[in-house]
Design an enzyme around this catalytic site. Structure first.
Site, PDB file in Angstrom:
ATOM      1  N   ARG A 189       0.837  -1.202   0.000  1.00  0.00           N
ATOM      2  CA  ARG A 189       0.000   0.000   0.000  1.00  0.00           C
ATOM      3  C   ARG A 189       0.874   1.254   0.000  1.00  0.00           C
ATOM      4  O   ARG A 189       1.337   1.699   1.047  1.00  0.00           O
ATOM      5  CB  ARG A 189      -0.920   0.009   1.224  1.00  0.00           C
ATOM      6  CG  ARG A 189      -1.877   1.187   1.279  1.00  0.00           C
ATOM      7  CD  ARG A 189      -2.735   1.118   2.530  1.00  0.00           C
ATOM      8  NE  ARG A 189      -3.686   2.217   2.588  1.00  0.00           N
ATOM      9  CZ  ARG A 189      -4.556   2.390   3.579  1.00  0.00           C
ATOM     10  NH1 ARG A 189      -4.597   1.532   4.580  1.00  0.00           N
ATOM     11  NH2 ARG A 189      -5.378   3.412   3.575  1.00  0.00           N
ATOM     12  N   ASP A 471      -5.270   5.078  13.879  1.00  0.00           N
ATOM     13  CA  ASP A 471      -4.321   5.486  12.850  1.00  0.00           C
ATOM     14  C   ASP A 471      -4.812   6.766  12.193  1.00  0.00           C
ATOM     15  O   ASP A 471      -5.675   7.461  12.741  1.00  0.00           O
ATOM     16  CB  ASP A 471      -4.095   4.364  11.832  1.00  0.00           C
ATOM     17  CG  ASP A 471      -5.389   3.956  11.115  1.00  0.00           C
ATOM     18  OD1 ASP A 471      -6.396   4.692  11.208  1.00  0.00           O
ATOM     19  OD2 ASP A 471      -5.397   2.904  10.451  1.00  0.00           O
TER      20      ASP A 471
END
EC number: 2.3.3.9
Length: 577
Positions: A189, A471
């Site tokens: 990613r 996050d």
């Protein structure tokens, strides 16, 4: 092959001559204007391995080829937002692309075998965290989300360490870790389009973060991943339109040609994290139909995008996320149902979000059973909606969630479930849930926002708070809601107090007492860092104009840039002790 290097003032390495083409192709003379920061202390070997003349040429060519197109898609984002603001319009399914949606004949190419039954991935896997990476590689997970985006803080140290660790996994250089076909499949990613890499310039401009990540990963790992039938597979973050999908598709075609890989070798899952992208999911699949591994739906980045695009409108006041926002609500359930229907109609895999809770250590405790039951209930909703997989953070959740899939799907994917029962309208997708604002929700959002900034200043991309991992996605929704509640002078359900600038400042001071204990600030420097994080959080939520991405805002802030150097120096010092 000729390479001349000189050092300019400011410490950048400048490559100003000419190199031959990579991958054994016929040498060609190409101008190179690359400026690269020196190696972070302690990573000299990894730096030298990654930044070879051939890899730098590959990066230079990649960036030169696509830099203008990156600018164009970012400008398209700005123009679409300006149009929505000026006109008051709402997004809809475009008539201009209706021929794509109305054509039942096209499908994406079938995905490779390793992606066909990938029920449980591990999410937020910052690859610079070597210990957790190795632990996950030994786990029974079917995939690992190797995350340079939401769960990662993009210091130069972290990027070099993380990419180097991926290369070591791919080339089987870690002891006691099996070769690629025997470990969970790597889903790489890169950073999203809003991020830049400060430590590399091409043609006088900082390099787009995703091109830096993708270029190095593909150059060093692409062929090995393909030859082992384990990739290269990617997650694509924060895509907002089919034009951005088209750009990624062109990048894939270019990279495959340069590295002499067959067309269609790269497969990518697009994360639908923006409300505008929801209205273009079929078009996104169509643009990537040779390279698609499907679409992914989450909750917090997607919810935050409503504030990003429509936050100044009173009709889009998003209520307390901790009480009123979940995948059972109409706007999120419609989004997930439409994503599954769209994917399965076109032969693509549909994956759900990440389970963020952490299981308490005592397996027989009531707390452990409660957390597991809550995760099971929410993930069962996704399975029943037809998803083919999802993510967890806690490695101890892998096996229970795999058993859940086994029980309800027989261990296969759910491509056969085309969800003909689903009919989703724009009104379904844009219907805000009912509810208000609670004192607890406001305090929680303040705490998450401050702790995320504190984590970034410490060189980390995620952290633990009140029993779960947080996050950038949860930080985005947290700071977005605080900004929006102040703007619209929302009232607290508990006391009818108005959410104002002064109230948020007051609550921030109160929350800081708890956060000081959470972060274990035992030194003056640690306490100063937490205080800096609180001040930066207030700066963001009290701004007149909404910063589009918190990570972009922080990545361009001098406080973060100076803290990078401090943290990298500290890491290097510790490595020598």
């Amino acid at each position: 092959m000729i390479l001349k290097i000189r050092v300019r003032g400011g410490g950048r390495v400048v490559l100003d001559r000419e190199l031959g083409n990579p991958a054994g192709s016929t040498p060609a003379m190409v101008p190179v204007g690359v400026e690269l920061s020196p190696s972070p202390q302690g990573l000299e070997e990894e730096y030298g391995t990654l930044f070879t003349p051939a890899s730098l040429l590959f990066l230079h060519q990649l960036v030169t080829e696509f830099d203008n197109e990156v600018d164009q898609v970012l400008q398209l984002r700005v123009s679409r937002k300006a149009h929505l603001d000026a006109s008051g319009d709402l997004p809809a399914f475009s008539r201009a692309t209706s021929h794509i949606r109305d054509d039942p004949s096209w499908t994406v190419l079938p995905v490779p075998p390793r992606l066909q039954r990938r029920h449980v991935d591990v999410g937020d896997m910052a690859p610079c965290d070597t210990e957790r990476l190795l632990h996950a590689l030994r786990s029974p997970a079917q995939g690992l989300q190797i995350d340079f985006d939401d769960g990662n803080c993009p210091t130069f140290y972290n990027q070099i360490k993380g990419i180097s660790n991926v290369c070591k996994v791919v080339h089987n250089q870690f002891p006691d870790i099996p070769a690629l076909p025997q470990v969970p499949v790597l889903m790489l990613r890169p950073r999203a389009w809003n991020m830049v890499e400060h430590n590399m310039l091409v043609n006088g401009r900082e390099v787009p973060g995703p091109l830096f990540d993708f270029g190095l990963l593909m150059f060093h790992c692409g062929k090995a991943l393909y030859n082992s039938e384990s990739g290269p597979f990617f997650y694509l973050s924060k895509v907002e339109s089919f034009m951005e999908a088209r750009l990624w598709n062109n990048i894939f075609l270019w990279a495959q040609h340069q590295l002499q890989l067959p067309r269609g070798s790269i497969k990518a899952t697009v994360l639908i994290e923006n409300v505008l992208a929801t209205f273009e999911m079929e078009e996104i699949l169509y643009e990537l139909r040779e390279h698609s591994a499907g679409l992914n739906c989450g909750i917090w980045d997607y919810s935050a995008s409503f504030v990003n695009k429509f936050g100044h409108r009173g009709d889009f006041l998003l209520p307390d996320r901790s009480k009123y926002v979940n995948m059972e609500k109409r706007f999120l359930r419609s989004y997930m149902d439409l994503l599954v229907q769209t994917c399965h109609r076109r032969g693509a895999l549909a994956t759900g979000g990440m389970a963020a809770p952490l299981l308490p250590p005592a397996r027989d405790s009531p707390a452990h059973r409660t957390v597991l039951a809550n995760v099971t209930r929410l993930k069962l909703l996704e399975i029943q909606a037809g998803v083919d997989g999802f993510m967890v953070y806690d490695l101890r959740l892998i096996e229970p969630m795999q058993k859940l899939f086994q029980q309800h799907t027989g261990g296969e994917n759910q491509l056969h479930r085309v969800r003909e029962d689903v009919t989703v309208t724009p009104e379904d997708l844009l219907c805000m849930p009912a509810g208000g604002v609670t004192l607890h929700g406001l305090q929680y959002n303040i705490g998450v926002g401050i702790l995320f900034i504190h984590a970034w200043l410490s060189g980390k991309g995620h952290f633990f708070y009140r029993g779960q991992v947080e996050d950038s996605a949860t930080a985005e929704i947290s700071r977005s809601q605080v900004w929006q509640w102040i703007l619209h002078q929302a009232r607290l359900e508990d006391s009818q107090r108005v959410v104002s600038r002064s109230l948020v400042v007051q609550l921030t001071q109160e929350v800081m007492k708890e956060l000081t204990e959470v972060t274990a600030c035992q030194t003056v420097r640690a306490a100063e860092r937490l205080q800096t994080a609180a001040e930066m959080f207030l700066e963001v939520v009290l701004k007149r104009d909404f910063p589009e991405f918190l990570t972009s805002y922080l990545n361009l802030d001098h406080t973060f840039l100076s803290s990078q150097r401090e943290e990298e120096a500290s890491v290097a010092l510790l490595s020598k002790l």
